[in-house]
Scaffold this motif. Sequence first.
Motif, mmCIF file in Angstrom:
data_model
loop_
_atom_site.group_PDB
_atom_site.id
_atom_site.type_symbol
_atom_site.label_atom_id
_atom_site.label_comp_id
_atom_site.label_asym_id
_atom_site.label_seq_id
_atom_site.Cartn_x
_atom_site.Cartn_y
_atom_site.Cartn_z
ATOM 1 N N PHE A 101 -14.951 -2.364 78.146
ATOM 2 C CA PHE A 101 -15.478 -1.538 79.229
ATOM 3 C C PHE A 101 -14.823 -0.172 79.081
ATOM 4 N N ILE A 102 -15.642 0.852 78.902
ATOM 5 C CA ILE A 102 -15.103 2.191 78.593
ATOM 6 C C ILE A 102 -15.558 3.179 79.667
ATOM 7 N N TYR A 103 -14.616 3.971 80.164
ATOM 8 C CA TYR A 103 -14.904 4.916 81.253
ATOM 9 C C TYR A 103 -14.475 6.330 80.842
ATOM 10 N N PRO A 104 -15.116 7.341 81.441
ATOM 11 C CA PRO A 104 -14.838 8.726 81.028
ATOM 12 C C PRO A 104 -13.393 9.172 81.253
ATOM 13 N N SER A 105 -12.735 8.676 82.301
ATOM 14 C CA SER A 105 -11.388 9.186 82.594
ATOM 15 C C SER A 105 -10.454 8.036 82.957
ATOM 16 N N ILE B 289 -8.683 7.733 85.696
ATOM 17 C CA ILE B 289 -8.818 7.296 87.096
ATOM 18 C C ILE B 289 -10.037 6.391 87.258
ATOM 19 N N GLU B 290 -11.115 6.714 86.535
ATOM 20 C CA GLU B 290 -12.303 5.838 86.630
ATOM 21 C C GLU B 290 -12.011 4.460 86.022
ATOM 22 N N THR B 291 -11.207 4.438 84.961
ATOM 23 C CA THR B 291 -10.824 3.155 84.354
ATOM 24 C C THR B 291 -9.981 2.342 85.340
ATOM 25 N N ALA B 292 -9.031 3.028 85.977
ATOM 26 C CA ALA B 292 -8.158 2.343 86.949
ATOM 27 C C ALA B 292 -8.976 1.789 88.118
ATOM 28 N N ARG B 293 -9.922 2.588 88.596
ATOM 29 C CA ARG B 293 -10.779 2.125 89.709
ATOM 30 C C ARG B 293 -11.620 0.920 89.272
ATOM 31 N N ALA B 294 -12.212 1.031 88.078
ATOM 32 C CA ALA B 294 -13.099 -0.042 87.608
ATOM 33 C C ALA B 294 -12.324 -1.350 87.454
ATOM 34 N N ASN C 107 -3.117 -18.877 76.392
ATOM 35 C CA ASN C 107 -3.535 -20.036 77.200
ATOM 36 C C ASN C 107 -4.108 -19.620 78.563
ATOM 37 N N ALA C 108 -4.013 -18.326 78.889
ATOM 38 C CA ALA C 108 -4.496 -17.849 80.195
ATOM 39 C C ALA C 108 -6.014 -17.969 80.273
ATOM 40 N N GLU C 109 -6.530 -18.130 81.503
ATOM 41 C CA GLU C 109 -7.985 -18.161 81.691
ATOM 42 C C GLU C 109 -8.598 -16.859 81.183
ATOM 43 N N LYS C 110 -7.919 -15.766 81.469
ATOM 44 C CA LYS C 110 -8.463 -14.457 81.083
ATOM 45 C C LYS C 110 -7.322 -13.500 80.761
ATOM 46 N N VAL C 111 -7.491 -12.754 79.679
ATOM 47 C CA VAL C 111 -6.523 -11.724 79.297
ATOM 48 C C VAL C 111 -7.236 -10.375 79.391
ATOM 49 N N ILE C 112 -6.647 -9.480 80.153
ATOM 50 C CA ILE C 112 -7.262 -8.152 80.294
ATOM 51 C C ILE C 112 -6.276 -7.099 79.795
ATOM 52 N N PHE C 113 -6.722 -6.290 78.842
ATOM 53 C CA PHE C 113 -5.918 -5.161 78.380
ATOM 54 C C PHE C 113 -6.367 -3.907 79.126
ATOM 55 N N LEU C 114 -5.400 -3.165 79.643
ATOM 56 C CA LEU C 114 -5.670 -1.836 80.194
ATOM 57 C C LEU C 114 -4.976 -0.838 79.265
ATOM 58 N N ILE C 115 -5.774 -0.041 78.558
ATOM 59 C CA ILE C 115 -5.196 0.883 77.571
ATOM 60 C C ILE C 115 -5.846 2.250 77.752
ATOM 61 N N MET C 116 -5.015 3.248 77.930
ATOM 62 C CA MET C 116 -5.551 4.588 78.184
ATOM 63 C C MET C 116 -4.773 5.636 77.385
ATOM 64 N N LEU D 128 -11.285 -5.644 77.500
ATOM 65 C CA LEU D 128 -10.546 -4.397 77.297
ATOM 66 C C LEU D 128 -11.072 -3.367 78.284
ATOM 67 N N PHE D 129 -10.189 -2.798 79.089
ATOM 68 C CA PHE D 129 -10.543 -1.673 79.954
ATOM 69 C C PHE D 129 -9.906 -0.429 79.341
ATOM 70 N N LEU D 130 -10.773 0.505 78.927
ATOM 71 C CA LEU D 130 -10.319 1.655 78.150
ATOM 72 C C LEU D 130 -10.852 2.942 78.754
ATOM 73 N N ASP D 131 -10.069 4.003 78.633
ATOM 74 C CA ASP D 131 -10.675 5.300 78.910
ATOM 75 C C ASP D 131 -11.234 5.830 77.583
ATOM 76 N N GLN D 132 -12.057 6.890 77.707
ATOM 77 C CA GLN D 132 -12.753 7.380 76.525
ATOM 78 C C GLN D 132 -11.793 7.809 75.412
ATOM 79 N N SER D 133 -10.633 8.366 75.785
ATOM 80 C CA SER D 133 -9.688 8.820 74.756
ATOM 81 C C SER D 133 -9.136 7.642 73.970
ATOM 82 N N ALA D 134 -8.823 6.562 74.661
ATOM 83 C CA ALA D 134 -8.288 5.393 73.949
ATOM 84 C C ALA D 134 -9.367 4.735 73.096
#
Length: 236
Positions: free
Chosen positions: A4-8, A10-15, A184-193, A225-231
């Motif tokens: 999931f990729i967002y322009p900025s 803050i938008e990534t953090a909100r999403a 082993n987790a149900e879900k792994v979410i990476f937040l990378i910006m 993966l939650f990413l901003d556009q730069s990452a």
Amino acid sequence: MKRFIYPSSIETARALTLHLIKLLNDEPEKVFHIAFSGGSTPALMFDVWANEYSNITPWERIKVWWVDERCVRPENSESNYGMMRMLLLDVVPIPHSNIFRIMGENKPADEAVRYSHLVRKNLPVENDMPVFDIVLLGAGTDGHTSSIFPGQEHLLTSSEVYEATYNPNSGQSRIALTGQPIINAEKVIFLIMGKEKADVVSEICMSGDTGPAAYVAHHAREVELFLDQSAAAKLK
Ligand code: 6PG
């Protein structure tokens, strides 16, 4: 792996915050065991969560655990617990009894054992490992995740839940969730910006276990993966 990729940032953090709230709302009876990472990246998300979405969050159904901790006192500015407490946990109506901090001020090897037992006692266990509902990870420019740095690959297959380790760049002692409970987790979410993370993001997305972050991303049950556009700049 879903991206999931967002322009900025803050938008990534909100999403990501809204995504977590949706996961909670989709299972209204369930208590969620969530392991949070520290470092600088989640700070924006904690701030946004506290200031914009606190009133729509079912705080009583979130049990807060940590992926890793720096071995410092909680009031030290390096403390992952201290950062999350200041930005989020002290600001929102989460019951105190839902917060399980790693005691960075304790002797690291003893604390890794104590915290591993606490996690095993409170979470369901499968494959002889606890099952977190969500593990929220970051990644370093060197490809580390949790506090599993390149050269510490033994932590990826350790049979311990948490281990004492260190940051090889600064020498700082750390306590880290190891690889097996992460995958082993149900879900792994990476937040990378940030643009300095573009290479590690492309490594994570390519096939091959090029480092600890890529290893867990390729072995976990479900990865987002939650990413901003730069990452995301170097992704095809
Ligand atoms: C920590 C972490 C660590 C972090 C990455 C990324 O305590 O440092 O939990 O694994 O997620 O190092 O850190 P930044 O967000 O500061 O780049």
